[in-house]
Design an enzyme around this catalytic site. Structure first.
Site, PDB file in Angstrom:
ATOM      1  N   LYS A  53       0.849  -1.202   0.000  1.00 18.46           N
ATOM      2  CA  LYS A  53       0.000   0.000   0.000  1.00 18.46           C
ATOM      3  C   LYS A  53       0.882   1.249   0.000  1.00 18.46           C
ATOM      4  CE  LYS A  53      -3.798  -2.501   2.080  1.00 18.46           C
ATOM      5  NZ  LYS A  53      -4.476  -2.968   3.294  1.00 18.46           N
ATOM      6  N   GLN A  97      -4.781  -2.356   9.373  1.00 16.99           N
ATOM      7  CA  GLN A  97      -4.553  -3.616   8.661  1.00 16.99           C
ATOM      8  C   GLN A  97      -5.151  -4.743   9.502  1.00 16.99           C
ATOM      9  OE1 GLN A  97      -3.190  -3.975   5.476  1.00 16.99           O
ATOM     10  NE2 GLN A  97      -4.016  -6.020   5.743  1.00 16.99           N
ATOM     11  N   ASP A 120     -11.294   2.390   4.147  1.00 17.25           N
ATOM     12  CA  ASP A 120     -11.529   0.951   3.935  1.00 17.25           C
ATOM     13  C   ASP A 120     -13.023   0.663   3.811  1.00 17.25           C
ATOM     14  OD1 ASP A 120      -9.510  -0.849   3.481  1.00 17.25           O
ATOM     15  OD2 ASP A 120      -9.017  -1.156   5.600  1.00 17.25           O
TER      16      ASP A 120
END
Ligand SMILES: NC(=O)c1ccc[n+]([C@@H]2O[C@H](COP(=O)([O-])OP(=O)(O)OC[C@H]3O[C@@H](n4cnc5c(N)ncnc54)[C@H](OP(=O)(O)O)[C@@H]3O)[C@@H](O)[C@H]2O)c1
Length: 293
Positions: A53, A97, A120
């Site tokens: 990322k 994450q 997200d």
């Protein structure tokens, strides 16, 4: 058979994002969009995902930061991190994450994220808005799959889409997005899970088969209708002595045999995973442009 090449498509979309960063931010003297990631613990796969990322952020001209914490960090401390990131005016969007260590309740952390920075798309506010087809951050993997379908011109209206797996981050949202009344959707969707009886009966009916089960090589050629479109979300590190990393990525679909029967298929690696990262970049760009109110 057409390869649904996430590598080429993601590069193309990254170039589009980079152009937008230059024209709408840097050339106007504004800060580049800034994505932050929180990484808890030392899980090698999570470290790789976060590193990828970061690399993608650099490629499009975003700023990126990674906040690393040990696996034994307390839940309260992590909630303070959320507060800090919510309030940091220099950060447009951030992600945790996943998975987080077992002693931390993921939903508590996610619910504390400011929905306007939830790139997200996991906050209940974004999930609810997605359900109602209101402007929101879509969860990255379903967003990536939808982009792949759209950019490759895969017809969905009136098609039978069968989704294997009903997770909150992939199977359930992608089934919702494809069944709603809008362009690049309007499909009839069947959602299968571990209580589905005779899964093959459904997979064989699929014009478009989306597989997100977390079972390596589960879908074999006998489960797929001839000329179906197959989208493999699965991601598994399989030990391999002939690779530098010591592993090879494999999907939930037996690519070698299914690719001989279907009309189009995503490879693993080089398919949905890369589209997921691009979707995260697209969400971060949206956050920086304050597109979601
Ligand atoms: N490429 C990417 O960017 C990306 C992103 C996210 C995930 N992934 C990968 O995608 C895979 C799925 O992950 P996920 O988080 O969506 O799913 P998950 O939370 O692991 O859930 C798996 C789903 O598959 C169903 N399932 C499992 N075994 C089954 C069986 N034998 N028959 C029928 N249904 C079965 C489960 O049913 P129940 O609900 O009944 O338990 C569940 O709904 C994993 O390999 C993951 O690593 C990749």
């Amino acid at each position: 058979m057409k390869l649904l090449d996430g590598k080429t498509l993601s590069e193309q979309i990254k170039a589009e994002i980079a152009r937008e960063v230059k024209e709408n931010f840097l050339d106007k003297g504004l800060n580049a969009p800034h994505l932050a990631a929180v990484l808890v613990g030392e899980d090698p796969a999570s470290q790789t995902y976060v590193a990828n990322k970061e690399k993608s952020c650099r490629e499009v001209g975003f700023m990126s930061s990674v906040y690393r914490y040990p696996a034994n960090i307390s839940e309260n401390k992590l909630l303070e991190v959320v507060d800090f990131l919510n309030n940091d005016q220099d950060i447009d969007g951030f992600i945790f994450q996943l998975p987080l260590p077992a002693h931390i309740k993921e939903h508590k952390v996610i619910e504390k994220i400011n929905p306007l920075k939830d790139v997200d798309g996991f906050h209940p506010s974004n999930t609810g808005r997605m359900m109602l087809n209101l402007p929101c951050f879509l969860p990255a993997t379903p967003f990536g799959i939808m982009t792949l379908i759209e950019r490759y011109g895969i017809e969905t209206a009136g098609k039978h889409v069968v989704v294997l797996g009903r997770s909150n981050i992939v199977g359930t949202p992608v089934s919702l997005l494809l069944s709603r009344k809008s362009v690049h959707a309007n499909a009839t969707v069947t959602l299968c899970h571990s209580y589905t009886r005779d899964i093959k009966k459904y997979s064989l009916e699929a014009d478009i088969l989306i597989v997100a089960m977390g079972k390596q090589g589960f879908v074999t050629a006998d489960m797929v209708k001839k000329d179906a479109v197959v989208i493999d979300v699965g991601m598994h590190r399989v030990p391999a002595s002939d690779t530098k990393s010591g592993f090879r990525l494999k999907g939930d679909v037996d690519f070698a045999e299914v690719s001989r029967k279907c009309s189009a298929i995503t490879p693993v690696p080089g398919g949905v995973g890369l589209m997921t990262i691009v979707a995260l970049l697209q969400n971060t760009l949206k956050a920086a442009k304050k597109e979601i109110k």
